[in-house]
Write a protein that holds these residues in place. Structure first.
Motif, PDB file in Angstrom:
ATOM      1  N   THR A 231     -19.069   2.132   3.378  1.00 59.79           N
ATOM      2  CA  THR A 231     -18.345   0.950   4.062  1.00 59.79           C
ATOM      3  C   THR A 231     -18.988  -0.071   4.478  1.00 59.79           C
ATOM      4  O   THR A 231     -20.343   0.097   4.708  1.00 59.79           O
ATOM      5  CB  THR A 231     -17.663   1.699   5.452  1.00 59.79           C
ATOM      6  OG1 THR A 231     -16.425   0.789   5.711  1.00 59.79           O
ATOM      7  CG2 THR A 231     -18.477   2.239   6.337  1.00 59.79           C
TER       8      THR A 231
ATOM      9  N   ASP B 277     -15.185   2.613   2.083  1.00 57.15           N
ATOM     10  CA  ASP B 277     -14.875   4.009   2.435  1.00 57.15           C
ATOM     11  C   ASP B 277     -13.411   4.237   2.442  1.00 57.15           C
ATOM     12  O   ASP B 277     -12.618   3.457   3.168  1.00 57.15           O
ATOM     13  CB  ASP B 277     -15.298   4.620   3.567  1.00 57.15           C
ATOM     14  CG  ASP B 277     -15.373   5.975   3.728  1.00 57.15           C
ATOM     15  OD1 ASP B 277     -14.549   6.292   4.440  1.00 57.15           O
ATOM     16  OD2 ASP B 277     -15.739   6.963   3.144  1.00 57.15           O
ATOM     17  N   ALA B 278     -12.981   5.409   1.787  1.00 51.84           N
ATOM     18  CA  ALA B 278     -11.479   5.558   1.721  1.00 51.84           C
ATOM     19  C   ALA B 278     -10.839   5.884   3.044  1.00 51.84           C
ATOM     20  O   ALA B 278      -9.536   5.564   3.244  1.00 51.84           O
ATOM     21  CB  ALA B 278     -11.082   6.595   0.698  1.00 51.84           C
ATOM     22  N   GLY B 279     -11.527   6.194   3.916  1.00 55.02           N
ATOM     23  CA  GLY B 279     -11.318   6.587   5.151  1.00 55.02           C
ATOM     24  C   GLY B 279     -11.501   5.711   6.358  1.00 55.02           C
ATOM     25  O   GLY B 279     -11.309   5.959   7.410  1.00 55.02           O
ATOM     26  N   VAL B 280     -11.783   4.352   6.101  1.00 53.61           N
ATOM     27  CA  VAL B 280     -12.029   3.546   7.091  1.00 53.61           C
ATOM     28  C   VAL B 280     -11.269   2.263   6.687  1.00 53.61           C
ATOM     29  O   VAL B 280     -11.666   1.316   5.560  1.00 53.61           O
ATOM     30  CB  VAL B 280     -13.469   2.954   7.159  1.00 53.61           C
ATOM     31  CG1 VAL B 280     -13.721   2.023   7.895  1.00 53.61           C
ATOM     32  CG2 VAL B 280     -14.552   4.106   7.411  1.00 53.61           C
ATOM     33  N   TYR B 281     -10.150   1.984   7.342  1.00 51.18           N
ATOM     34  CA  TYR B 281      -9.095   1.034   7.008  1.00 51.18           C
ATOM     35  C   TYR B 281      -8.724   1.229   5.521  1.00 51.18           C
ATOM     36  O   TYR B 281      -8.330   0.086   4.713  1.00 51.18           O
ATOM     37  CB  TYR B 281      -9.557  -0.316   7.213  1.00 51.18           C
ATOM     38  CG  TYR B 281     -10.263  -0.577   8.704  1.00 51.18           C
ATOM     39  CD1 TYR B 281     -11.768  -0.768   8.816  1.00 51.18           C
ATOM     40  CD2 TYR B 281      -9.339  -0.568   9.672  1.00 51.18           C
ATOM     41  CE1 TYR B 281     -12.001  -0.764  10.168  1.00 51.18           C
ATOM     42  CE2 TYR B 281      -9.787  -0.463  11.135  1.00 51.18           C
ATOM     43  CZ  TYR B 281     -11.275  -0.813  11.100  1.00 51.18           C
ATOM     44  OH  TYR B 281     -11.607  -0.957  12.399  1.00 51.18           O
ATOM     45  N   GLY B 282      -8.874   2.251   4.742  1.00 54.07           N
ATOM     46  CA  GLY B 282      -8.266   2.498   3.675  1.00 54.07           C
ATOM     47  C   GLY B 282      -7.102   3.432   2.936  1.00 54.07           C
ATOM     48  O   GLY B 282      -6.226   3.366   4.121  1.00 54.07           O
ATOM     49  N   MET B 283      -7.081   3.948   2.141  1.00 54.74           N
ATOM     50  CA  MET B 283      -6.013   4.546   1.578  1.00 54.74           C
ATOM     51  C   MET B 283      -5.997   6.211   2.001  1.00 54.74           C
ATOM     52  O   MET B 283      -5.052   6.740   1.906  1.00 54.74           O
ATOM     53  CB  MET B 283      -5.343   4.393   0.115  1.00 54.74           C
ATOM     54  CG  MET B 283      -5.520   2.863  -0.140  1.00 54.74           C
ATOM     55  SD  MET B 283      -3.898   2.542   0.362  1.00 54.74           S
ATOM     56  CE  MET B 283      -4.254   1.503   1.751  1.00 54.74           C
ATOM     57  N   ALA B 284      -7.006   6.837   2.492  1.00 53.80           N
ATOM     58  CA  ALA B 284      -6.992   8.021   2.934  1.00 53.80           C
ATOM     59  C   ALA B 284      -5.897   8.388   3.766  1.00 53.80           C
ATOM     60  O   ALA B 284      -5.147   9.660   3.619  1.00 53.80           O
ATOM     61  CB  ALA B 284      -8.303   8.602   3.312  1.00 53.80           C
ATOM     62  N   GLY B 285      -5.669   7.754   4.675  1.00 55.98           N
ATOM     63  CA  GLY B 285      -4.664   8.182   5.817  1.00 55.98           C
ATOM     64  C   GLY B 285      -3.226   7.946   5.222  1.00 55.98           C
ATOM     65  O   GLY B 285      -2.382   9.039   5.250  1.00 55.98           O
ATOM     66  N   PRO B 286      -2.793   6.948   4.620  1.00 56.64           N
ATOM     67  CA  PRO B 286      -1.614   6.985   4.053  1.00 56.64           C
ATOM     68  C   PRO B 286      -1.458   7.876   2.976  1.00 56.64           C
ATOM     69  O   PRO B 286      -0.078   8.392   3.015  1.00 56.64           O
ATOM     70  CB  PRO B 286      -1.538   5.397   3.317  1.00 56.64           C
ATOM     71  CG  PRO B 286      -2.491   4.525   4.404  1.00 56.64           C
ATOM     72  CD  PRO B 286      -3.673   5.655   4.777  1.00 56.64           C
TER      73      PRO B 286
ATOM     74  N   GLU C  23       0.709  -1.268   0.172  1.00 55.95           N
ATOM     75  CA  GLU C  23      -0.085   0.045   0.057  1.00 55.95           C
ATOM     76  C   GLU C  23       0.796   1.325  -0.052  1.00 55.95           C
ATOM     77  O   GLU C  23       0.597   2.388  -0.538  1.00 55.95           O
ATOM     78  CB  GLU C  23      -0.870  -0.056   1.088  1.00 55.95           C
ATOM     79  CG  GLU C  23      -2.204  -0.969   1.135  1.00 55.95           C
ATOM     80  CD  GLU C  23      -1.587  -2.248   1.741  1.00 55.95           C
ATOM     81  OE1 GLU C  23      -0.527  -2.441   2.217  1.00 55.95           O
ATOM     82  OE2 GLU C  23      -2.425  -3.122   1.854  1.00 55.95           O
TER      83      GLU C  23
END
Lengths: 245, 245
Positions: free
Chosen positions: A112, A83-92, A59
């Motif tokens: 999600t 959702d991109a912000g639930v265990y997704g890539m938004a954070g990284p 990732e």
């Protein structure tokens, strides 16, 4: 002059839960980037779009690739299940923002599994709820255990992501054992497998039964609060209106 | 021969986060039912559709009306802001299922504020999180307090719905006071007002600052975990990848 990265939640994978905002982000992108399975899900909508796929464990490389590609002036849509912000890539991706100040970022929310799976079961969440991942790949089991206990002590409805994998076949059993310290064995629970896809399955059952259940990595698990009921096959957590005159 | 009730999450209210599944449910319905504000949000899409609106405190009557109307053979779409199963109408409708066995029910998920607001702030949730409503209209404050403490002790990211109203102007301050028993005053927090609508506002701030903040009923509040950071204006909770080699 920098480009843009959209981090897009595509929902469970079907066209019917893909928002217009998500679709437009993918239309505007020069290239779609993501885990192979997610790219394949949307490919029928964008058969001629350039794509860049990476395996599940790469990732951070994928995020860096997206930011570098955008810095060169292109528009990238990074795809995430749900959702991109639930265990997704938004954070990284956002964590790279200081290193790529010329790149514009936009997060695009999606449906999600707690919501798409919840809709299949009825209304399992409804009121205050917790979402917990049983994957200890990046999180120590002790921390997961503490969160399960806190969620139970708060009498939250609970949604479990990543309940099982080949290396973690007994984690759901372990989690149920922890929850049973605080919750009754008759607590109404449910699970949904392959949400919104071919072969979708659902079951409403008790916490005691859930502990004996075998689930796979495509399953989302729901554990009720002390007030959750099973009604006509639906898993229903009351909102509290019953207390009103 | 009974009809059908769709319980539909319309998202924050704009067309861009309204899923195709939600739109189709409303197209198929003979009548749209819901709180006046939500009906008005979708009316431009269905200018000739029959509607039935009720004030905010008459939810149970609205649900009963929908089920009775469906039992008479019609198709009703009950509209909810955000997601139907998160402080919405999915639960109250499903609770009537035993009384209306001939009515078909379908829950349609939508983008709830934790996700739409989260996307505006960046990636405030990302990992295990709790959603808590500060409205004590139907829930005793002691229960809310216990949930806030459990959420803090579990080191969850937290999303607060209904943080304020005319009668509950100091609830956010009280909630922050409770969280500060377990969390540091520098904990990164954020809020979004009028998500996805005209006049959308956002702010990233510390927990100590949040306690002094005045917010209204159109605001969704986010409180970070112990690892949440403020980066280039984004509120970002790490997924844990940093711990990987």
């Amino acid at each position: 002059m920098g480009g843009k990265v959209y981090v897009v939640g595509i929902g469970p994978g079907g066209e019917e839960q893909l928002t217009p905002q998500a679709r437009r982000a993918m239309e505007r992108a020069d290239v779609l980037c993501g885990y192979t399975v997610y790219i394949d899900l949307v490919r029928p909508l964008f058969p001629d779009k350039e794509t860049y796929t990476t395996p599940m464990t790469r990732e951070r490389e994928r995020c860096r690739w997206a930011m570098e590609t955008a810095r060169a002036g292109r528009t990238v849509a990074m795809l995430c299940s749900g959702d991109a912000g639930v265990y997704g890539m938004a954070g990284p991706v956002a964590q790279l923002a200081p290193e790529f100040p010329e790149v514009e970022l936009e997060m695009v929310p999606g449906i999600t599994a707690a919501l798409s799976g919840g809709a299949v079961l009825g209304a399992p969440l409804m009121h205050d709820f917790c979402v917990i991942s049983l994957s200890d790949l990046l999180t120590p089991w002790e921390k997961i255990e503490n969160r399960l206990l806190c969620a139970a002590r708060g009498d939250f409805s609970i949604c479990l992501y990543n309940p099982s994998s080949k290396k973690r076949a007994d984690y759901l059993r372990r989690a149920c054992g922890i929850l049973l310290r605080e919750k009754g064995p008759e607590t109404v629970c449910g699970w949904v497998r392959n949400i919104g896809r071919e072969g979708q399955e659902r079951r409403v059952l008790t916490l005691a039964e859930l502990r004996e259940e075998t689930v796979d990595m495509f399953t989302t698990v729901f554990i009720g609060s002390s007030t959750t009921q099973a009604l006509e096959g639906w898993m229903v957590t009351p909102r509290g209106y019953e207390a009103k005159a």
